[in-house]
Scaffold this motif. Structure first.
Motif, short mmCIF file in Angstrom:
data_model
loop_
_atom_site.label_atom_id
_atom_site.label_comp_id
_atom_site.label_asym_id
_atom_site.label_seq_id
_atom_site.Cartn_x
_atom_site.Cartn_y
_atom_site.Cartn_z
N ARG A 51 -2.07 2.69 -7.20
CA ARG A 51 -2.97 1.54 -7.12
C ARG A 51 -2.36 0.42 -6.27
O ARG A 51 -3.05 -0.22 -5.48
N THR A 52 -1.06 0.20 -6.43
CA THR A 52 -0.39 -0.87 -5.67
C THR A 52 -0.37 -0.54 -4.18
O THR A 52 -0.62 -1.40 -3.34
N LEU A 53 -0.10 0.73 -3.86
CA LEU A 53 -0.11 1.13 -2.46
C LEU A 53 -1.51 1.01 -1.84
O LEU A 53 -1.68 0.47 -0.74
N VAL A 54 -2.52 1.48 -2.56
CA VAL A 54 -3.90 1.40 -2.07
C VAL A 54 -4.31 -0.06 -1.87
O VAL A 54 -4.99 -0.41 -0.90
N SER A 55 -3.86 -0.92 -2.78
CA SER A 55 -4.21 -2.35 -2.71
C SER A 55 -3.67 -3.01 -1.44
O SER A 55 -4.20 -4.04 -1.01
N LYS A 56 -2.63 -2.42 -0.83
CA LYS A 56 -2.10 -2.97 0.43
C LYS A 56 -3.15 -2.87 1.54
O LYS A 56 -3.16 -3.68 2.47
N GLY A 57 -4.01 -1.84 1.47
CA GLY A 57 -5.05 -1.68 2.48
C GLY A 57 -6.39 -2.25 2.03
O GLY A 57 -7.11 -2.89 2.80
N ALA A 73 0.05 1.82 4.75
CA ALA A 73 0.52 1.13 3.53
C ALA A 73 1.89 1.66 3.10
O ALA A 73 2.11 2.88 3.04
N GLU A 74 2.80 0.74 2.81
CA GLU A 74 4.18 1.16 2.51
C GLU A 74 4.85 0.12 1.62
O GLU A 74 4.66 -1.08 1.79
N ILE A 75 5.56 0.60 0.60
CA ILE A 75 6.37 -0.29 -0.26
C ILE A 75 7.75 0.34 -0.40
O ILE A 75 7.89 1.43 -0.94
N ASP A 76 8.75 -0.35 0.14
CA ASP A 76 10.14 0.14 0.07
C ASP A 76 10.27 1.60 0.52
O ASP A 76 10.94 2.41 -0.13
N GLY A 77 9.60 1.92 1.61
CA GLY A 77 9.70 3.27 2.15
C GLY A 77 8.75 4.28 1.53
O GLY A 77 8.64 5.41 2.00
#
Length: 402
Positions: free
Chosen positions: A94-100, A217-221
């Motif tokens: 959900r957090t990754l999708v929320s980046k877009g 979308a990317e969080i810490d790799g």
């Protein structure tokens, strides 16, 4: 009739026509209900449904949120994305999708939503101007939401009618069918193959649409896999398309039924969001959501065993007289606020809530800018038959254009 004789059958056509008398009996006589034949429990009171939505540890989403056997099971997340996951997998995705899928992206989409709405309205009202009855779902409410999702994802204009037809095919059920029919499976495969090709194209040639944003979308790799992107795209089709179509038609139907409530909206379009909210409360698209008990749960002095299915009934909760005054009256502008559960509550609160509200506001405001009045041909209205969604497959209307 004894309590044991109350029947809640989410597949029953009589229930689809009007579930609210059934819900009232459940709230009063069996607030924790058991259907041994279909193998589920159900909660109908507002307090219990809200508590259920917020209890994402004992009530698991990992087997999906539908009662339909083919939609349930450990594979559910393939088509329902993070809606069919528990934390920590749910939170990560959900957090990754929320980046877009950001509020800003939704805000910037509004002018295009308006253009798409106007294009469909122009076609519908051109027919209506000749005095013919038009199908509000076929011409408008059934086209706009899927086209908005296609706009968001970057589906080319030329492909949108086909994508919309597949999306409709995924959801369609004939009478008596309690599972996913072969035609819906075929439509699902067609959609997934189409989206797979689109994702592959964006990998080689990025654009500025949501599909590319999900790839980036990317969080810490950590990034989304192609399968995770496809799962989310499919979730948008199932959860974002159909529910908004039903919201638009339910608003038109209950507005027609309550002309005294609707008249002030014609004169003051700033009341459109209040019309949307009361429709979400009074006759929400999303009526029934399933959870799976983990461990065990004790409610009303009854132990619900590990692995059992528990249905949460927001459609019933919104008519609970313990929470709302005169809940069976349609009152545009009533105080609803945080008591609304059309988009769930807690960890799984609908990520697309702001998109659905924006679409409904734009669509209904543009409609009312162009018409003076409308009448629903109730005798020829056709309800959709679904175990969890409530609304119309066809809603013929006669329109008086401004």
């Amino acid at each position: 009739m004894t309590v044991s004789e109350i029947l809640l059958d989410p597949y029953d056509y009589d229930f689809h026509e009007d579930p609210y008398p059934y819900y009232r009996r459940l709230r009063d006589e069996a607030p924790l209900y058991r259907n041994p034949e279909l193998g589920f429990w159900a909660l109908s009171r507002h307090r219990d449904v809200l508590t259920g939505f917020r209890n994402s540890t004992t009530l698991s989403n990992k087997f999906g949120v539908s009662l339909d056997p083919a939609s349930r099971g450990p594979h559910a997340s393939k088509t329902m994305s993070f809606l069919a996951m528990d934390d920590p997998a749910h939170l990560r995705l959900r957090t990754l999708v929320s980046k877009g899928f950001t509020p800003r992206r939704i805000r910037e989409l509004e002018p295009r939503v308006t253009e798409i709405a106007l294009a469909h309205l122009d076609t519908m009202l051109a027919k209506a101007a000749d005095g013919e009855t038009v199908d509000y779902v076929d011409e408008f409410a059934g086209k706009l939401p899927m086209d908005v999702i296609s706009e968001l994802m970057g589906v080319p204009d030329a492909d949108r009618a086909q994508v919309r037809a597949w999306a409709d095919g995924v959801m369609h059920r004939d009478e008596g069918v309690t599972d996913v029919p072969p035609a819906a499976v075929e439509a699902s495969i067609n959609l997934i193959v189409y989206y797979q090709n689109m994702v592959a194209e964006r990998r080689s040639t990025p654009t500025d649409d949501l599909t590319s944003a999900l790839l980036e979308a990317e969080i810490d790799g950590d990034r989304l896999t192609d399968d995770e992107i496809l799962g989310f795209m499919f979730l948008m089709v199932i959860a974002g398309n159909e529910t908004t179509t039903k919201l638009l038609a339910n608003a038109a139907f209950w507005g027609h039924r309550n002309p005294d409530q609707l008249r002030p909206v014609y004169d003051d379009l700033s009341r459109v969001p209040l019309w949307v909210e009361e429709t979400l409360r009074y006759d929400t698209s999303s009526q029934i959501l399933a959870r799976t008990v983990v461990g065990e749960l004790t409610l009303y002095d009854t132990v619900i065993p590990d692995g059992d299915v528990l249905l949460l009934l927001p459609g019933s909760a919104h008519r609970d007289e313990r929470v709302f005054d005169d809940p069976d009256d349609y009152v545009i502008g009533r105080e609803i606020g945080s008591k609304l559960m059309s988009f769930g509550s807690g960890a799984h609160f609908c990520l697309g809530a702001h998109l659905a509200r924006m679409e409904a506001r734009v669509a209904l405001a543009e409609l009312f800018t162009r018409i003076r009045d409308y009448e629903v041909d109730e005798a020829n209205a056709v309800r959709v038959h679904s175990s969890n969604v409530r609304g119309f497959a066809h809603l013929p209307i006669h329109v008086t254009v401004r």
